[in-house]
Design an enzyme around this catalytic site. Structure first.
Site, mmCIF file in Angstrom:
data_model
loop_
_atom_site.group_PDB
_atom_site.id
_atom_site.type_symbol
_atom_site.label_atom_id
_atom_site.label_comp_id
_atom_site.label_asym_id
_atom_site.label_seq_id
_atom_site.Cartn_x
_atom_site.Cartn_y
_atom_site.Cartn_z
ATOM 1 N N GLU A 245 64.296 73.038 -40.365
ATOM 2 C CA GLU A 245 62.852 72.458 -40.045
ATOM 3 C C GLU A 245 62.287 73.778 -39.623
ATOM 4 O OE1 GLU A 245 59.857 71.745 -39.371
ATOM 5 O OE2 GLU A 245 60.634 70.966 -37.358
ATOM 6 N N CYS A 279 54.565 72.799 -35.722
ATOM 7 C CA CYS A 279 54.830 73.358 -36.941
ATOM 8 C C CYS A 279 53.775 72.302 -37.935
ATOM 9 C CB CYS A 279 56.342 73.004 -37.379
ATOM 10 S SG CYS A 279 56.910 71.805 -36.599
ATOM 11 N N GLU A 371 51.445 80.685 -41.851
ATOM 12 C CA GLU A 371 51.563 79.979 -40.736
ATOM 13 C C GLU A 371 51.084 80.934 -39.562
ATOM 14 O OE1 GLU A 371 55.256 78.590 -38.863
ATOM 15 O OE2 GLU A 371 54.133 76.705 -38.932
HETATM 16 P P1 NAP Z 1 62.605 82.010 -34.560
HETATM 17 O O1 NAP Z 1 62.724 83.627 -33.946
HETATM 18 O O2 NAP Z 1 62.867 81.738 -35.582
HETATM 19 O O3 NAP Z 1 63.280 81.248 -33.457
HETATM 20 C C1 NAP Z 1 63.719 79.962 -33.445
HETATM 21 C C2 NAP Z 1 65.227 79.988 -32.856
HETATM 22 O O4 NAP Z 1 66.031 80.749 -33.664
HETATM 23 C C3 NAP Z 1 65.310 80.574 -31.479
HETATM 24 O O5 NAP Z 1 66.215 79.835 -30.704
HETATM 25 C C4 NAP Z 1 65.936 81.912 -31.847
HETATM 26 O O6 NAP Z 1 66.428 82.457 -30.562
HETATM 27 C C5 NAP Z 1 66.752 81.727 -32.819
HETATM 28 N N1 NAP Z 1 67.276 83.106 -33.540
HETATM 29 C C6 NAP Z 1 66.329 84.127 -33.974
HETATM 30 N N2 NAP Z 1 66.978 85.004 -34.735
HETATM 31 C C7 NAP Z 1 68.061 84.215 -35.106
HETATM 32 C C8 NAP Z 1 69.216 84.636 -35.922
HETATM 33 N N3 NAP Z 1 69.094 85.771 -36.649
HETATM 34 N N4 NAP Z 1 70.249 83.963 -36.016
HETATM 35 C C9 NAP Z 1 70.261 82.466 -35.211
HETATM 36 N N5 NAP Z 1 69.341 82.243 -34.639
HETATM 37 C C10 NAP Z 1 68.356 82.983 -34.325
HETATM 38 O O7 NAP Z 1 60.884 81.873 -34.357
HETATM 39 P P2 NAP Z 1 60.251 82.766 -33.212
HETATM 40 O O8 NAP Z 1 60.105 84.282 -33.432
HETATM 41 O O9 NAP Z 1 60.451 82.429 -31.906
HETATM 42 O O10 NAP Z 1 58.658 82.377 -33.770
HETATM 43 C C11 NAP Z 1 58.030 83.186 -34.766
HETATM 44 C C12 NAP Z 1 57.360 82.190 -35.801
HETATM 45 O O11 NAP Z 1 58.393 81.138 -36.228
HETATM 46 C C13 NAP Z 1 56.208 81.536 -35.124
HETATM 47 O O12 NAP Z 1 55.035 82.080 -35.159
HETATM 48 C C14 NAP Z 1 56.216 80.324 -36.094
HETATM 49 O O13 NAP Z 1 55.230 80.562 -37.456
HETATM 50 C C15 NAP Z 1 57.437 80.040 -36.422
HETATM 51 N N6 NAP Z 1 57.941 78.706 -35.603
HETATM 52 C C16 NAP Z 1 58.047 77.516 -36.321
HETATM 53 C C17 NAP Z 1 58.587 76.491 -35.389
HETATM 54 C C18 NAP Z 1 58.799 75.246 -35.883
HETATM 55 O O14 NAP Z 1 58.798 74.255 -35.266
HETATM 56 N N7 NAP Z 1 58.901 75.103 -37.375
HETATM 57 C C19 NAP Z 1 58.879 76.678 -34.140
HETATM 58 C C20 NAP Z 1 58.946 78.020 -33.576
HETATM 59 C C21 NAP Z 1 58.275 79.310 -34.270
HETATM 60 P P3 NAP Z 1 65.296 83.545 -29.912
HETATM 61 O O15 NAP Z 1 64.607 82.368 -29.063
HETATM 62 O O16 NAP Z 1 65.972 84.361 -29.061
HETATM 63 O O17 NAP Z 1 64.449 84.355 -31.008
#
Ligand code: NAP
Ligand code: MG
Length: 464
Positions: A245, A279, A371
């Site tokens: 998602e 999102c 986004e």
């Molecule tokens: P993200 O890094 O993709 O975080 C989502 C989840 O994945 C967190 O639990 C994160 O852990 C984990 N994660 C990060 N790197 C990973 C890896 N290599 N392998 C497995 N899991 C991993 O997102 P973000 O950096 O927090 O946010 C960045 C952007 O993502 C936002 O600006 C937005 O555009 C988008 N976003 C979208 C949604 C949605 O609902 N679709 C939600 C949040 C963000 P950590 O918390 O330790 O990073």
């Protein structure tokens, strides 16, 4: 805030394998409110083993009994809504009213929907001379983001448990306290040991170890497109099920016959809610050229009500704030016209961004394509319906959307042509049973309701 210093594995809080911790920060005042353990591959391995060990018995538990445990979980979450709302306010920065009305209350509804579905879903189907059994996929690795910290967890764990799967959860590093509260609720609901396990930690360490673990049968991820792409590739290589998602750049299309003030006000509210960290937010507003100036004036007036520090909370962390301010600066640099807000920080303390509205946004601009994940609305002008459709469908995303028209039939005709997973017709309400998920690069798979349950099942056909 109360924080556990261990992992919830095999039905109890256990010491983490390594001594490192993650500081949890309140984004409204930048103060540290607690620490949680930073999980390693070793913790993930222990959690996956606990989930594997618990799987056969949980999978064999009659659905009616799984339904009872989910009903107990719903009730437990319902009893704790105030504590949950306070925790979400503390670690995400959500204003208290939003924290209670959405962050704490929506998960009670979703857990309740799966308590009912577990009891009523048909896990068997007759097709000609076959009986098709719907069996649980196995051990689920759930990786969740911080933007709706409890909802994102419940939207994965509740259907997985209803299906008979067992789960290891790695929540976002920014919002682990809500995840710990959820683990307490699961425990209090009498869910058997090992059926649900929690490993807090960094995505690049614990998250990656979970996604790569060979004892995980299905990875369900919500978050950024960049990480989703990587998880999808890893899962593909291992021939593992995956649900993604990801992001969105959803369009609210206001057709000429619509009630303009209603559509614009709802559109502004939709983007400003949760500081734009949604999102499915309608971050692009599409207005016919004849009503464009009027719409821009209405949006500028509407956004004035969204005061940072009051109705609008901060962004989750300093990195997200800088990212969003960078997008606002880019919008200005590429020639969009600021009608509210801007890149300057509105408050000295806290990770706040000014609620921002851009006019004269053209479809090729960065702020019309990427986004932003902040309180930023782009208003685009269209010439006719075909032009509106081309703009609405003209991004790599397709998660949500809205259509406004004089009558529902006209709006539905337009919605049928949109490449997106959800469309709200003339302000239709959120439905926790409706499948939620993306077309195109917004993701793979669906969450919520019976479609969300089906993600965690696989079929076995018996021929007679
Ligand atoms: P993200 O890094 O993709 O975080 C989502 C989840 O994945 C967190 O639990 C994160 O852990 C984990 N994660 C990060 N790197 C990973 C890896 N290599 N392998 C497995 N899991 C991993 O997102 P973000 O950096 O927090 O946010 C960045 C952007 O993502 C936002 O600006 C937005 O555009 C988008 N976003 C979208 C949604 C949605 O609902 N679709 C939600 C949040 C963000 P950590 O918390 O330790 O990073
Ligand atoms: Mg991250």
């Amino acid at each position: 805030m109360k924080a556990h210093d261990g992992m919830y594995i095999g039905g109890q809080w256990q010491p983490a394998a390594a001594p490192d911790t993650i500081a949890v920060v309140n984004p409204a005042d930048e103060q540290v409110i607690g620490h949680v353990p930073a999980g390693t591959a070793e913790d993930v391995d222990a959690a996956v083993h606990a989930a594997r060990a618990a799987f056969p018995a949980w999978a064999a538990t009659p659905p009616a009994e799984r339904a009872q445990r989910l009903a107990a979980l719903r009730d437990e979450l319902g009893r704790r809504t105030e504590e949950i709302a306070e925790t979400v306010t503390a670690e995400l920065g959500a204003p208290p009213a939003l924290a209670l009305a959405v962050h704490a209350s929506l998960p009670v509804k979703v857990a309740g929907s799966y308590a009912e579905l577990a009891g009523s879903y048909s896990f068997e189907e007759k097709l000609g001379n076959s009986t098709v059994l719907m069996e649980p996929v196995g051990v689920v690795g759930a990786i969740t983001p911080w933007n709706y910290p409890l909802h994102q967890i419940v939207a994965k764990v509740a259907p997985a448990l209803a299906a008979g799967c067992t789960v290891v959860l790695k929540p976002a590093e920014d919002t682990p306290l809500t995840a710990q509260l959820f683990a307490e609720a699961v425990h209090a609901a009498g869910v058997p040991a090992g059926v649900f396990n929690l490993v807090t930690g960094l995505g690049t360490v614990a998250g990656q170890a979970l996604a790569e673990h060979e004892g995980v049968d299905l990875v369900s991820f919500t978050g950024s497109t960049a990480v989703g792409r990587q998880i999808g590739a890893t899962a593909g290589g291992a021939i593992k099920r995956v649900a993604l998602e990801l992001g969105g750049k959803s369009a609210s299309v206001i057709l000429p016959s619509a009630d303009l003030a209603k559509a614009v006000n709802a559109g502004v509210a939709n983007v400003m809610s949760n500081s734009g960290q949604t999102c499915s937010a309608w971050t692009r507003m599409l207005v016919h050229r004849d009503r464009y100036d009027e719409a821009v004036a209405l949006a500028a007036a509407a956004v004035a009500k969204y005061v940072p520090g009051d109705r609008v909370g901060p962004l989750v962390n300093a990195k997200q704030r800088e990212r969003v301010r960078g997008y606002i600066a880019k919008g200005v640099a590429e020639g969009a016209r600021l009608v509210a807000g801007g890149p300057e920080a509105p408050l000295e303390t806290g990770y706040y961004v000014s609620p921002t509205v851009f006019a004269d946004v053209t479809p090729g601009m960065t702020i019309a394509q990427e986004e932003i994940f902040g309180p930023v609305l782009s208003i685009l002008r269209y010439e006719d319906e075909d032009d509106a459709l081309a703009i609405a469908n003209g991004t790599v995303y397709g998660l949500a959307g809205a259509v406004w028209a004089g009558d529902d039939a006209e709006a539905v005709a337009f919605a049928r042509r949109m490449d997106t997973g959800q469309v709200d017709i003339n302000g239709g309400r959120f439905n926790p049973l409706a499948p939620f998920g993306g077309y195109k690069q917004s993701g793979v798979g669906r969450e919520l309701g019976p479609h969300g349950l089906a993600e965690y099942l696989q079929t076995k056909s018996l021929q007679f």
